[in-house]
Write an enzyme that holds these catalytic residues in place. Structure first.
Site, PDB file in Angstrom:
ATOM      1  N   HIS A 178      54.957  22.389  77.328  1.00 39.61           N
ATOM      2  CA  HIS A 178      53.892  22.700  76.369  1.00 39.61           C
ATOM      3  C   HIS A 178      52.713  21.744  76.544  1.00 39.61           C
ATOM      4  O   HIS A 178      51.545  22.149  76.463  1.00 39.61           O
ATOM      5  CB  HIS A 178      54.439  22.616  74.955  1.00 39.61           C
ATOM      6  CG  HIS A 178      53.452  22.977  73.897  1.00 39.61           C
ATOM      7  ND1 HIS A 178      53.022  24.262  73.681  1.00 39.61           N
ATOM      8  CD2 HIS A 178      52.783  22.199  72.996  1.00 39.61           C
ATOM      9  CE1 HIS A 178      52.144  24.281  72.696  1.00 39.61           C
ATOM     10  NE2 HIS A 178      51.979  23.026  72.259  1.00 39.61           N
ATOM     11  N   LEU A 234      54.186  10.453  73.344  1.00 39.15           N
ATOM     12  CA  LEU A 234      55.282   9.781  74.034  1.00 39.15           C
ATOM     13  C   LEU A 234      55.180   8.258  73.955  1.00 39.15           C
ATOM     14  O   LEU A 234      56.105   7.558  74.364  1.00 39.15           O
ATOM     15  CB  LEU A 234      55.306  10.184  75.517  1.00 39.15           C
ATOM     16  CG  LEU A 234      55.680  11.629  75.823  1.00 39.15           C
ATOM     17  CD1 LEU A 234      55.584  11.883  77.313  1.00 39.15           C
ATOM     18  CD2 LEU A 234      57.074  11.945  75.320  1.00 39.15           C
TER      19      LEU A 234
END
Length: 463
Positions: free
Chosen positions: A252, A428
């Protein structure tokens, strides 16, 4: 190993566990029964012989007492089929029981003298004396040179031993077969939970990852094995779910910059005459840098998920924090008594063992996250407490709600859905921070800074 021995060993290893355990148990039982039977027969035979010897000796002492008192009857009264001979000084039979020869003594002179001297009983073949079977004989000395010879047939003991031997020979195989059958059933019942575990494991596949193996009720080793395997399946299922989520989220995240690059290039190629190629190149370069950062983050997570550290070397947290603060133009707070490694050796120096590049990435990610939300200032702090070094990054931004402070460490997590991806990143950064810190044996958490938010990293100090 010789070929003649290799074939039986190979055949044995190919048999089922139930057969091998039953055969081994049966073999051990057979050896135990054989040894027990041997010991039983030996002890019983010795006990019977000792019993006959005691009876012969007691009868001999009675005859000696009667002879010394001149009260012997003629013939001597027989008791329990005991044979008695009374010999004078010249070796002639002067008195005896009716069931023996009155002319020829049972023992020759030399044997008789040795038996009297040693006092030990002897075995004697009774057939030359017209007596059935072997005899147990004993010679005793009386007054006036008289010798008393007492004997008793050993045929009863022989018959008893032969009967016991036949019973053991016939009964041991039956008993062994019964024990083998019981062992077969017990081993089969014991291995039944393992068979259920095997069938349950065979049913666990790619489409049934949430299945669990059957756990037996008994709190034994099989129960512990089933529990451990179910825990392993749970960890594998969790890792598989994390991997699938990571792949889905990564796909994604990759879709957006790739779509942007494609769109910019398609527009530029469709209208080349009116296109600002410098602007197009800058846009493509920006999306390419985003892809590069995302790829580096994913590679870092993949390496950290394997529990591998690049290097283990002493890392001076103060020097690292000072360089980071200078690069970003931030404030640096040092606790009293804390200084870089170049300071005096009497000053506490927070040094940890780890990978310098990984720890720099941790600090950089925390600073980037703080700068993204800070209102006016970001501070980096370092201090040592006991055996732990503490590294903090504090901002004066809006902070995070307490219920969301753990969730932000999940991968691809963004709390502000309205924030653009360019400003918020791929989600992240904090995930890499936690994974790296845990790989170094430390912990990381977020706490309220009033105002703002403080990220606290705790790492064990190097000894």
């Amino acid at each position: 190993m010789p070929a003649s021995l290799a074939r039986p060993v190979t055949w044995w290893r190919r048999q089922s566990l139930r057969l091998r355990v039953t055969a081994a148990a049966t073999a051990v039982l057979a050896l135990a029964l054989a040894a027990s039977a041997y010991v039983f027969v030996a002890v019983l035979g010795e006990a019977l012989v000792r019993g006959i010897d005691d009876q012969v000796y007691q009868r001999g002492r009675e005859i000696v007492a009667l002879s010394d008192a001149n009260r012997l009857s003629d013939p001597v009264v027989s008791s329990d089929n005991t044979i008695v001979e009374v010999l004078d000084r010249e070796g002639r039979i002067v008195d005896a029981t009716p069931n023996t020869d009155r002319l020829v003594p049972l023992l020759p002179a030399a044997t008789r003298e040795a038996a009297v001297r040693t006092g030990s009983p002897l075995f004697l073949d009774g057939r030359p004396y017209a007596l059935p079977g072997p005899l147990r004989v004993r010679a005793l000395s009386a007054d006036h040179g008289v010798t008393v010879i007492v004997a008793r047939s050993f045929a009863e003991v022989e018959s008893s031993m032969v009967t016991i031997g036949h019973v053991l020979i016939a009964g041991m195989p039956l008993l062994l077969a019964l024990l083998a059958a019981v062992a077969w059933l017990v081993v089969g019942r014991t291995l039944r939970p393992i068979a259920l575990l095997r069938r349950g494991a065979a049913e666990v596949g790619g489409t049934a990852r949430s299945r669990r193996l059957p756990v037996p009720e008994a709190r034994d080793e099989v129960h512990a094995l089933a529990t451990t395997l179910n825990d392993m399946l749970g960890r594998l299922e969790e890792a598989d779910a994390r991997q699938r989520a990571l792949v889905s989220d990564a796909a994604h995240e990759l879709r957006s910059p790739l779509a942007s690059i494609r769109l910019q290039l398609e527009v530029a190629l469709s209208h080349p005459e009116g296109q600002d190629w410098t602007e197009t190149a800058e846009g493509v370069l920006e999306d390419t840098l985003r892809l590069s950062r995302l790829a580096e983050d994913l590679l870092a997570l993949a390496r950290l998920d394997e529990g591998r550290l690049g290097r283990r070397e002493p890392v001076d947290l103060v020097s690292m924090a000072r360089r980071t603060a200078e690069r970003y133009g931030l404030d640096l707070d040092l606790a009293p008594g804390v200084a870089p490694a170049v300071a005096s050796p009497v000053v506490a120096v927070p040094v940890v063992l780890g990978d310098t590049l990984d720890l720099r990435r941790v600090l950089a990610n925390l600073v980037d996250n703080a700068l993204r939300h800070a209102a006016s200032a970001v501070r980096i702090g370092v201090r040592a407490e006991g055996s732990v070094a503490e590294l903090t990054v504090t901002d004066d931004g809006p902070g995070i709600r307490p219920e969301d402070r753990e969730r932000v460490f999940d991968r691809f997590t963004r709390l502000d859905d309205a924030r653009s991806r360019d400003d918020g990143g791929a989600g992240l950064g904090l995930a890499i921070v936690r994974t790296t810190v845990e790989a170094h044996g430390g912990t990381v958490h977020l706490e309220d800074a009033s105002p703002g938010l403080r990220a606290v990293v705790r790492l064990p100090l190097a000894r």
